[in-house]
Design an enzyme around this catalytic site. Sequence first.
Site, PDB file in Angstrom:
ATOM      1  N   ASP A   5     154.771 149.712  54.001  1.00  0.00           N
ATOM      2  CA  ASP A   5     153.783 150.590  53.404  1.00  0.00           C
ATOM      3  C   ASP A   5     154.281 151.120  52.082  1.00  0.00           C
ATOM      4  O   ASP A   5     155.444 151.458  51.946  1.00  0.00           O
ATOM      5  CB  ASP A   5     153.548 151.747  54.387  1.00  0.00           C
ATOM      6  CG  ASP A   5     152.217 152.393  54.148  1.00  0.00           C
ATOM      7  OD1 ASP A   5     151.944 153.404  54.795  1.00  0.00           O
ATOM      8  OD2 ASP A   5     151.452 151.886  53.310  1.00  0.00           O
ATOM      9  N   GLY A   6     153.409 151.278  51.100  1.00  0.00           N
ATOM     10  CA  GLY A   6     153.812 151.947  49.870  1.00  0.00           C
ATOM     11  C   GLY A   6     153.761 151.080  48.635  1.00  0.00           C
ATOM     12  O   GLY A   6     154.110 151.532  47.554  1.00  0.00           O
ATOM     13  N   ARG A  28     151.120 149.942  47.025  1.00  0.00           N
ATOM     14  CA  ARG A  28     150.113 150.362  46.048  1.00  0.00           C
ATOM     15  C   ARG A  28     150.487 151.679  45.410  1.00  0.00           C
ATOM     16  O   ARG A  28     150.241 151.921  44.228  1.00  0.00           O
ATOM     17  CB  ARG A  28     148.751 150.446  46.721  1.00  0.00           C
ATOM     18  CG  ARG A  28     148.210 149.068  47.040  1.00  0.00           C
ATOM     19  CD  ARG A  28     146.854 149.101  47.652  1.00  0.00           C
ATOM     20  NE  ARG A  28     146.850 149.923  48.832  1.00  0.00           N
ATOM     21  CZ  ARG A  28     145.759 150.459  49.337  1.00  0.00           C
ATOM     22  NH1 ARG A  28     144.585 150.273  48.753  1.00  0.00           N
ATOM     23  NH2 ARG A  28     145.834 151.196  50.414  1.00  0.00           N
ATOM     24  N   ASN A  72     142.576 146.261  56.601  1.00  0.00           N
ATOM     25  CA  ASN A  72     142.758 146.075  55.163  1.00  0.00           C
ATOM     26  C   ASN A  72     141.736 145.160  54.542  1.00  0.00           C
ATOM     27  O   ASN A  72     141.673 145.045  53.320  1.00  0.00           O
ATOM     28  CB  ASN A  72     144.155 145.524  54.877  1.00  0.00           C
ATOM     29  CG  ASN A  72     145.226 146.557  55.118  1.00  0.00           C
ATOM     30  OD1 ASN A  72     144.921 147.710  55.328  1.00  0.00           O
ATOM     31  ND2 ASN A  72     146.467 146.145  55.105  1.00  0.00           N
TER      32      ASN A  72
END
Lengths: 415, 373
Positions: free
Chosen positions: A48-49, A51, A96
């Site tokens: 995660d992370g 973007r 997503n």
Amino acid sequence: MGSKQISTFRKWILSSPPAEWALNQLRELLIGAIKHGKVPRHVAFVMDGNRRYARTHRIETVEGHNLGFEALARILEVCYKSGVHTVTIYAFSIENFKRSKHEVDALMDMAKIKLTQLSQHGELLDRYGASIRILGQRSLMKPDVLEAMDRACSMTEHNDKTVLNVCFPYTSRDEITTAVRRTVQEYARPVPQPQPGHERRTPFTEERIKNTLRSQHKNEQDSNEHMKDIEPTAFHSPSSSSTSLASEASAQSDTPPDQQHDLVQEAEAEAEADASSVSSSSTTLPPEVLSSSSSPPTSYTGSPTPKPLSSLAKPPLSQPQYKNFEDISSATINSHLFTASDPPLDLLIRTSGVERLSDFMLWQCHEHTRIVFLNVLWPEFDLWQFLPVLWEWQWRARKEEQMGRLLMGQEVKVD
Amino acid sequence: MPFNQDDTRFYRQDVDSRGQTMSVDERRELLERYLPRPSELRSSSAREQVRDQKRKQRRSRRLRPYLKQRLHLAIYLIIQLLFGIFIRVRQIVSALFQKFIAVRHYHHRTPAYIQKDLKGLSRLPEHLSVILRYDARSDDGLETLLDDVAELAAWSTAAGIPLLSVYEKTGVLKQYMSAVQEIVQQKLVLYFGAPPSTPVLQVFAPNYPSLSPLPSPQINGTTNTNLNLSLLLLSESDGRETLVDLTRTLTEMAQAQKLRPKDITVDLIDTEISASTSVPAPSNNAQRTNGHKKTNGVKHDDTYLPSEPDLLIVFAPVIKLDGYPPWQIRLTEIFCVGDSGGDVSGRSRTRVEYQGFLRALWNYAGAEFRFGS
């Protein structure tokens, strides 16, 4: 292209050859040191992370994903060198798909290119015994990506030294539902019936065993007047039908054959009339259970009659036999999950500070898995953030072992 | 090891051109410079490697790898030692921090103080869940557990949280459901005053008959408060076992031809599982319209309280779910109270303290929400 560098001077120092060499030696040293302790066998990462990193560093989102892939390569290297057997990564969630089409397409593209490149390095993978598996709901993927996926997976299927599970696209609830569905499918498939001519070939015959039993019981009866007569009919072997039905057979076979016939008809009537309730399990058991009083397996061809050979004229009701659903346990569901062949999950790491599981590995991690939430963004995730997590895992594992030994010692003393 | 500067640039160029710059052989050469020899990875544990090395140790050619092994072992021991010290230091710091918060914010058994501590939070969970551990070995394990449950219930009611579910692995709470109800009711009286201002309490457990609320000593039996609390007790059997039960029922139906396997969807299972732990909303439900926005986009029936917890507090030094029902925690924020020493292996009980509860709620309010997109 925007700035990918933290600070030019620092980066320049760090990338000079002596500094690089020193850092690499340090990395090797630390990874080698890890191997002397207990290492988790199965680690999962939620990547995660990407973007958020792209946003704060003012680069394109797709660039963020590429950097994320580089971070993944670094972490995989650390894991496999430390001796981790299976690494599972959360690449793409079914949720997503709601993102912008541009981003979703870019991600699919990246996946396709990487998988194609991977398939070109087959012997490299074989050398290390590495295999890659793609877990997820295949029906949602486009055919060209599916093709690349299948090619990469089938090429590395035979390796089992290290495994990389890529969850793409994946949702844990979907996985559990699929496992339940597969279990139900397996148990709802009728067990193949034995053909009348093809009995199980064995040197032991039922007749002989029954005679021996009968003479045994006669002896026991003679010696002990009070012991109740055990009917030889209770010991019918169930032949090739499922063994759990035999327990029902022994319970029911006390009644004489003609009463059994009535029972059978009653059961049939009940089963047909019982349209809505699924409460009592006896009504859904096929009536052949009661017909085990007759020994030849011909009675198991599907006709519900208990009377031997003479009553084959009756039209068969063709009630198929099934495996007993009471056998379903959590191990059964476990074996139908996508991660069935992997060791239990030891460590789950989620980066970027979000403290949720977000539908990842819910079934696998809800028992003894250590869940760690880190505050670093995925493209920045490196050995230096990962090592302390491993160290802590090792430290606690050692303490638990010591505690366990202490407790066992105490209990032994008490006893 | 990560690529050096030039290789990184080359690699990124290749990525930007969608894999056209480098040929297969070039890429392989690039990678092979960094990959370790397979022999290094072959044996899974370093001890095996040391044993192998010892066997071949006679020749001086093998001396270097052997020394390397020894060096690694030494470093491992040093790291473990230093790390142990680091953990202790961290525990002390965290304990001090928690004590500081505890001193600054104490509830004094007054709901008003609790509400002041939680004033201005952007959101509060509607369904709060906690994981507690029952210490069967100590003499007063059950008493302390019941007291903890009562305290948590009082704090949640004061905070305006309508549903509190308590997970305790062994299920001992379910066996003593009436005792739970009594003790929690006493604690509520302590916090909120004698009836009729005591909040209405209802205790539930899946597959157990729910207890009716304790009769209030008033003649007319009405309460003048709109606060209420539903307490749900969970145990290990509500986790995997419930899913296994559901599978068995579905299999039975499929065998009786009442269900096709492809009818099993996520929604079907979701409906069934939420129904198994569903708690009906109390009639005087004024709290639910208190302006806090709905957090996750899950729509739920207003006659039932949400079956998915919004926040899960783990009262233990590390986050280990220990059998908590897996289906419901899909989007739950998980908060760990932190390691403040005392129970290193997590085997003994962590104290349930007000500051842990507060920190969890503060953390929850500050957390951002991004649902998939």
